[in-house]
Design a protein around this motif. Sequence first.
Motif, short mmCIF file in Angstrom:
data_model
loop_
_atom_site.label_atom_id
_atom_site.label_comp_id
_atom_site.label_asym_id
_atom_site.label_seq_id
_atom_site.Cartn_x
_atom_site.Cartn_y
_atom_site.Cartn_z
N CYS A 48 0.66 -1.16 -0.04
CA CYS A 48 -0.05 -0.02 0.02
C CYS A 48 0.77 1.20 -0.15
N GLY A 49 1.89 1.17 0.91
CA GLY A 49 3.01 2.54 0.88
C GLY A 49 3.26 2.58 -0.71
N TYR A 50 3.86 1.53 -1.36
CA TYR A 50 4.36 1.78 -2.80
C TYR A 50 3.40 2.34 -3.59
N GLU A 51 2.22 1.75 -3.53
CA GLU A 51 1.02 2.31 -4.51
C GLU A 51 0.43 3.57 -4.13
N PHE A 52 0.38 4.01 -2.93
CA PHE A 52 0.13 5.45 -2.38
C PHE A 52 0.91 6.44 -2.61
N PHE A 53 2.26 6.21 -2.34
CA PHE A 53 3.19 7.08 -2.24
C PHE A 53 4.29 7.23 -3.44
N ILE A 54 4.91 6.10 -3.79
CA ILE A 54 5.86 6.00 -4.62
C ILE A 54 5.16 5.94 -6.11
N ALA A 55 4.23 4.96 -6.57
CA ALA A 55 3.70 4.97 -7.73
C ALA A 55 2.31 5.53 -7.69
N PHE A 56 2.16 6.69 -7.08
CA PHE A 56 0.93 7.32 -7.23
C PHE A 56 0.60 8.13 -8.28
#
Length: 71
Positions: free
Chosen positions: A52-60
């Motif tokens: 979720c951190g990746y999807e929400f903040f890095i690949a947002f």
Amino acid sequence: MIGKLLGLYHPFFLPIWRRVVLVGFLALWAALELATGGTGWAVLAACLAAGCGYEFFIAFDPAKYVRKDKP
């Protein structure tokens, strides 16, 4: 990919505070499970928090969070 699988591209997650709360909750859940000896659940929660951190903040990409059924 994990975003589609878990339904993370829902417009509900567009405000940043909701994304921060969800990732924080999952990280706290992982820490609690690890502290109480539930390593399997801790790994699951940590993986969810990382995904979720990746999807929400890095690949947002805000364009992914727009409703598709709007005219």
